[in-house]
Scaffold this motif. Structure first.
Motif, PDB file in Angstrom:
ATOM      1  N   UNK A 393      57.785  39.387  83.820  1.00  0.00           N
ATOM      2  CA  UNK A 393      57.850  39.393  82.320  1.00  0.00           C
ATOM      3  C   UNK A 393      58.897  39.743  81.489  1.00  0.00           C
ATOM      4  N   UNK A 394      59.405  39.411  80.314  1.00  0.00           N
ATOM      5  CA  UNK A 394      60.752  39.774  79.753  1.00  0.00           C
ATOM      6  C   UNK A 394      60.363  40.990  78.830  1.00  0.00           C
ATOM      7  N   UNK A 395      61.218  41.771  78.898  1.00  0.00           N
ATOM      8  CA  UNK A 395      61.067  43.066  78.145  1.00  0.00           C
ATOM      9  C   UNK A 395      62.566  42.879  77.156  1.00  0.00           C
ATOM     10  N   UNK A 419      69.263  43.675  69.168  1.00  0.00           N
ATOM     11  CA  UNK A 419      68.505  43.546  70.564  1.00  0.00           C
ATOM     12  C   UNK A 419      69.129  42.912  71.655  1.00  0.00           C
ATOM     13  N   UNK A 420      68.336  42.710  72.739  1.00  0.00           N
ATOM     14  CA  UNK A 420      69.118  42.310  73.921  1.00  0.00           C
ATOM     15  C   UNK A 420      69.033  40.686  74.073  1.00  0.00           C
ATOM     16  N   UNK A 421      68.073  40.124  73.261  1.00  0.00           N
ATOM     17  CA  UNK A 421      67.758  38.752  73.393  1.00  0.00           C
ATOM     18  C   UNK A 421      68.241  38.123  72.198  1.00  0.00           C
ATOM     19  N   UNK A 422      69.336  37.164  72.176  1.00  0.00           N
ATOM     20  CA  UNK A 422      69.825  36.391  70.975  1.00  0.00           C
ATOM     21  C   UNK A 422      68.849  35.456  70.399  1.00  0.00           C
ATOM     22  N   UNK A 423      67.956  34.971  71.401  1.00  0.00           N
ATOM     23  CA  UNK A 423      66.908  33.955  70.637  1.00  0.00           C
ATOM     24  C   UNK A 423      65.829  34.620  69.742  1.00  0.00           C
TER      25      UNK A 423
END
Length: 1124
Positions: A393-395, A419-423
């Motif tokens: 699972x992605x955190x 944050x870590x995820x650009x999407x």
């Protein structure tokens, strides 16, 4: 089920026969077929009508079952193999006849499928024949192999045609019409009577026209019915003709074959051979050899070699939503692969994509989910590979949080987070109410950064602002403080005062923590009248000193560290905080009314340094223990734990081993492949983030210790020593063997003593220093990188005592007779012996002690060596070898003879001469080379030419008679002596000569007439017409004869060619050549060569054609221009 072949009256039913086990009848004893190999029960034959579904009886066979399902037009064979007693996966082959491997014919007509049941450990193999046709009839066989076990099962398929009982009568016999018609009219007749299946019509008509084969008049031996060849190999097709001079034609699928590098025709007598080189799938066809009106047919099947996997799959560890790519590389570019997941074949749909580029194949999953976890397989015709897919699972990680702001009216407020995820998208809230964008309020999302910008700040904008990412239980909050400016015009004096706000960025009193790389802005409220002077210091260094002026502000805008001062406020700013900015900062404010001071501690925190000294401390069969040192700098925040990654050596793909933080500095990595080199790296994690990866560990290999050595035995025992020998372990594994450790102990004791300090590589070892008379136990342990194996222990104790053995010399067979060597050669005699304890060895030559200056002697425990580097004659003689133990002795005598070439014979004399003969005698040489003279060679020479010619060879007597001498010549002779080394270097020359006198005959010479050689010129080789290409040098030649030497004249178009440098005229012994250098189109024409002397003349001519190559720019075609 009936099949329409042209019209309703013509109906055929196909019958398929195959083998199935016989059903057991209740009440009777089951009749089991005789067990053969791996089969428990042999199948029996049953018949199934196409279109029906067979009810197969229950199978009682344990190892292999053969089941047939006939549905519609498809036939499926199922083979089940019980692998519970097997160490490896079995290999299944489907064969037709004795040699045809159906695996190479896989396609739309033949389909194969394989599955495995983990609960019952049964492999299921399926062969499906789609739409059975006549060509499928025949004998079939399935073979299963597993290591040293092998078994097979045979079954037959027969396809027959039979008419149904209700076939109506027809008035017109179409088949009689077809039999009497020409083949070119078949299609017209079929269309006329409504027949659509032309293939079925031709097959039936062919059977109707079958007659007894007549003996061929043209062929003595025809082609075989079929041939098989592997792809890339060559094949020979041979026929033998009754007429050796007959001409043949070779056809492929009805098209004539022309000789080329691929197709080679050979003719030897009546045998005609067609060789096909480097066969491809296109060569899988029907071939025929035609001689006149007779033909010989055959069919060639090209088998594809099995496709192997050259690069295996790698395990992949991803998080939800990431893209997954499994990559495999095979040995053939045109090969097809099959992808499966947990035993189920994958198909091309929206979730899975297949990609192919040359020999590389990819399985692509665009967005991984938890349902994709499992084992993925890829299969080729000659190999397979598997890999594990793990999906976590992605955190979401917060790289930069929102900071509190304090602003005045009309300024701009910017809230920023990363944050870590650009999407990831999100929403902004103010005091729990979602913020709505307007001309003054703007929200942006660029990459991983989210911004909320408020222009022209107003008092109502003050409040708590929150950013909430969509889909995550996470929120980031900050406060916007609105600062009102009040101007007091009443001049007054007030001592300066520093007001520190200990909330917000302060973790405790007067301490600020800043993340490295972020911007630090420290606002200090200052009161006092008149406006005080503010001085910032770090240690003893003055950072800035400014005076607050009413209604204005001063700013130091240059530099990374600066101070901005406004009325009642002092801003201390650090752009991109670094570790060197950490320390104690002093603030001093002064005015005429007084002074105030304050200290602020700035602490810079960062991600930790990478861990150090990552190394593998231990390995197992599929695991390894990894250890590392904590980072030298923890970033100012305690390290929470570590993340580990691994990869195969040579690969660029790193696989994450844990997604939860691991707190210890030792970790056991599992699920690795034995014998494969891996590398590890570690990340440190603290409250700020994740460090850079550590340096990769040294490559390590998961391996397990070997099994114990086998067949440990005692080879020899002496006083204080014991020689052991053994065989390597049965299971060695990928780690190999580094050596062996030998240990011993006294019988009854428990303490084992290691005999060797370092492991020995050989499979034998002599343990020394043992107590004499004691009973000792021995054990041997194999050692590799994984550690020690279980020990191989000797079952019985060994008594350490010398065993007396009688001495015995084992003389080699070649030394039992006279040993002969040439002078200068090397002599190396190895003579083994036995005896215990070690015997005393003595060498004698001719009864006297051996001189060690002339001969080298080396003696070991089991043999003695006599060595002579360059043999001489004095080394010849009788050598005696004596081996003695106490009063026991053994002797052998060997004779060595060193030989050389002999000297020349002496006293060679011509004793008598008569007619054309001479008698010659001589004496043997003084030096015979230490061996017997085997013969003599005699040569003669006449005194005129003094050239030597052979007369006799290998003459055994010291005399001979030389015959056939020439009258009138005088001869001398020489003699060479011979032995086993060859002829002597020098010869013995006769002291006198032999003169053959004339008998008085006289020769009458004929008078000499001189011949007249004069002749008129005549061309014996004419000029030849030629065609050449413009730009390439050319030459024309002819030959002329005549005396006196004729004059040569070259002409072009009847015009004499003068000293033109373009032409080079040569005359070599009457061969005339005209060289034309790089001719053009204008050099074409008629060339004449004329030869003239006093007796006449002659001439020859030829036509020279010059062709030019012109490229058409529009059609890229070549045309020929000719000028004559």
């Amino acid at each position: 089920m009936s099949i329409n072949v042209g019209f309703q009256q013509f109906i055929s039913v196909y019958t398929v026969s195959l083998t199935l086990p016989v059903e057991h009848v209740p009440g009777e004893e089951p009749q089991m077929s005789q067990i053969s190999g791996l089969f428990v029960e042999k199948p029996q034959t049953v018949t199934a009508i196409k279109g029906e579904i067979l009810n197969c009886p229950q199978l009682s066979a344990v190892f292999i079952h053969i089941i047939l399902f006939v549905t519609g037009k498809n036939v499926t064979f199922v083979a089940k193999v019980d692998s519970s007693q097997m160490l490896r996966k079995p290999t299944m082959k489907w064969l037709k006849g004795k040699w045809m491997d159906l695996g190479s014919k896989a396609g739309k007509h033949l389909q194969f499928k394989e599955s495995y049941d983990r609960n019952t450990k049964i492999y299921t193999y399926e062969l499906t024949i789609v739409k059975v046709v006549d060509g499928d009839a025949g004998g079939y066989r399935c073979e299963v192999t597993s290591k040293d076990k092998c078994d097979s099962c045979t079954f037959d398929i027969s396809v027959e045609e039979r008419k149904q009982k209700e076939e109506p009568e027809i008035d017109v016999d179409v088949w009689e019409i077809l039999k009497n018609a020409k083949p070119c009219d078949y299609e017209k007749i079929a269309f006329q009577y409504g027949i659509t299946d032309l293939r079925g019509l031709l097959k039936r008509l062919k059977k109707m026209k079958k007659v007894e084969p007549k003996k061929s008049d043209a062929f003595l031996k025809k082609l075989g019915p079929a041939y098989s060849v592997e792809k890339g190999k060559k094949i020979h097709l041979n026929v033998e003709l009754s007429d050796p001079n007959a001409q043949v034609r070779w056809l492929r699928n009805g098209q004539e074959i022309k000789p080329s590098a691929k197709y080679i025709f050979e003719s030897v007598g009546g045998i005609r051979k067609l060789t096909i080189n480097k066969c491809t799938l296109a060569d899988d066809a029907a071939y025929e050899c035609v001689v006149g009106e007779e033909k010989s047919f055959t069919e060639v099947f090209v088998q594809e070699p099995p496709v192997t996997i050259t690069k295996m799959l790698d395990d992949i560890h991803v998080v939800v939503g990431e893209k997954v790519e499994f990559e495999v590389e095979v040995s053939d570019e045109g090969a097809n692969v099959k992808w499966m997941k947990d035993g189920v074949e994958l198909s091309r749909d929206g979730k899975y994509r297949f990609k192919k580029d040359g020999t590389k194949h990819w399985l692509i999953i665009n967005e991984a989910t938890a349902e994709d976890i499992g084992t993925y397989y890829v299969y080729t015709s000659g190999g397979e590979s598997k890999a594990e897919l793990e999906v976590e699972e992605k955190e979401l990680e917060v790289l930069q949080s929102i900071a509190d702001l304090t602003l005045k009216a009309a300024e701009q407020a910017v809230f920023k987070c990363e944050v870590s995820d650009e999407k990831v998208t999100g929403k902004w809230f103010k005091d729990g109410v979602e913020v709505t964008p307007s001309n003054r309020i703007k929200m942006t999302h660029i990459g991983r950064t989210h911004k909320l910008v408020i222009d022209d700040v107003k008092p109502e904008d003050a409040g708590d602002y929150t950013f909430v990412p969509d889909g995550y239980a996470l929120s980031l909050s900050a406060k916007l403080n609105f600062l009102e400016i009040k101007i007091d015009y009443v001049p007054r004096q007030e001592p300066p005062k520093i007001h520190l706000d200990t909330t917000g960025s302060f973790v405790n009193k007067n301490t600020i923590i800043v993340v490295a790389g972020n911007k630090l802005r420290f606002d200090v409220d200052i009161t006092g009248e008149p406006p005080p002077t503010v001085c910032w210091k770090k240690g003893d260094t003055v950072r800035a000193c400014w005076q607050i002026v009413t209604y204005s502000h001063l700013m130091q805008t240059e530099g990374r560290v600066r101070v901005e001062t406004r009325k009642n406020l002092s801003y201390f700013v650090i752009e991109g905080a670094e570790r060197s900015d950490e320390g104690l900062y002093h603030i001093t404010v002064t005015n005429p009314a007084g002074e105030d001071k304050a200290d602020v501690m700035v602490k810079i925190v960062d991600v930790p340094d990478p861990p150090e000294n990552v190394k593998c401390t231990a390995v197992g069969e599929d695991s390894a223990s990894i250890q590392w040192d904590p980072p030298k700098f923890d970033g100012g925040v305690p390290v929470k734990g570590y993340l580990m990654e691994r990869k195969k050596k040579g690969s660029s793909r790193w696989t994450r081993l844990n997604f939860d933080i691991y707190e210890s500095t030792t970790y056991e990595a599992k699920k690795m492949i034995e014998g494969v080199l891996y590398e590890m790296r570690v990340f440190a994690v603290n409250g700020i983030g994740i460090s850079q990866p550590s340096a990769s560990s040294k490559p390590f290999m998961p391996i397990a210790p070997t099994s114990e050595p086998t067949r440990l035995t005692v080879e020899d025992v002496t006083d204080g020593t014991c020689a052991l020998k053994w065989l390597p372990p049965e299971r060695i594994g990928a780690g190999g063997i580094d050596g062996y450790i030998i240990e011993y102990c006294v019988e009854g004791a428990t303490e084992w003593v290691q005999a060797n300090e370092t492991p020995v590589e050989k499979n034998s070892y002599r343990v020394r220093g043992l107590p004499v008379g004691e009973k000792m136990l021995f054990r041997v342990t194999a050692v590799n990188i994984a550690g020690r194996s279980p020990p191989a222990v000797m079952a019985q104790a060994v008594t350490i005592r010398e065993i007396v053995e009688r001495p015995k010399i084992r003389l080699p067979r070649q030394l039992r007779t006279k040993y002969i060597k040439r002078v200068g050669e090397k002599v190396n005699l190895v003579i083994p012996f036995q005896g215990k304890p070690r015997p005393v060895v003595t060498w004698l030559k001719d009864g006297a002690p051996l001189d060690t200056k002339l001969v080298n002697i080396r003696t070991s425990d089991v043999d003695t060596i006599l060595f002579i580097r360059q043999a001489a004659r004095e080394h010849s003689g009788q050598y005696t070898l004596s081996v003695q133990i106490e009063n026991m002795e053994d002797k052998v005598t060997l004779e060595i003879q060193i030989v050389d070439k002999p000297g020349p014979p002496i006293a060679a004399t011509v004793t008598d001469v008569w007619g054309f003969n001479a008698a010659l005698e001589w004496k043997p040489p003084k030096d015979n080379g230490n061996c017997e003279i085997t013969g003599y060679t005699i040569q003669k020479a006449d005194l005129k030419t003094k050239e030597w010619f052979m007369v006799l060879e290998h003459n055994r007597r010291p005399s001979c008679t030389v015959s056939d001498l020439v009258m009138g010549n005088e001869y001398t002779f020489r003699v060479f002596s011979e032995n086993i080394c060859g002829m002597s270097d020098d010869a013995g020359i006769s002291k006198n000569t032999a003169a053959i006198t004339k008998t008085g005959l006289k020769q009458k010479q004929q008078p000499y007439k001189e011949k007249d050689m004069c002749s008129s010129p005549k061309f014996i080789t004419p000029l030849v017409d030629r065609s050449v290409i413009a730009g390439y040098s050319a030459a024309i030649s002819c030959a002329v004869r005549g005396h006196p030497k004729p004059k040569i004249i070259w002409m072009k178009n009847k015009m004499i060619i003068g000293e033109n440098p373009k032409y080079l005229m040569q005359n070599n012994q009457g061969v005339l050549t005209l060289n034309i250098r790089k001719p053009s189109l204008f050099d074409g024409g008629k060339y004449t060569c004329r030869a003239i002397n006093d007796l006449g003349q002659d001439e020859v001519e030829c036509k020279l054609e010059v062709r030019g190559m012109v490229k058409n720019l529009h059609h890229l075609q070549c045309v020929t221009l000719t000028m004559t």
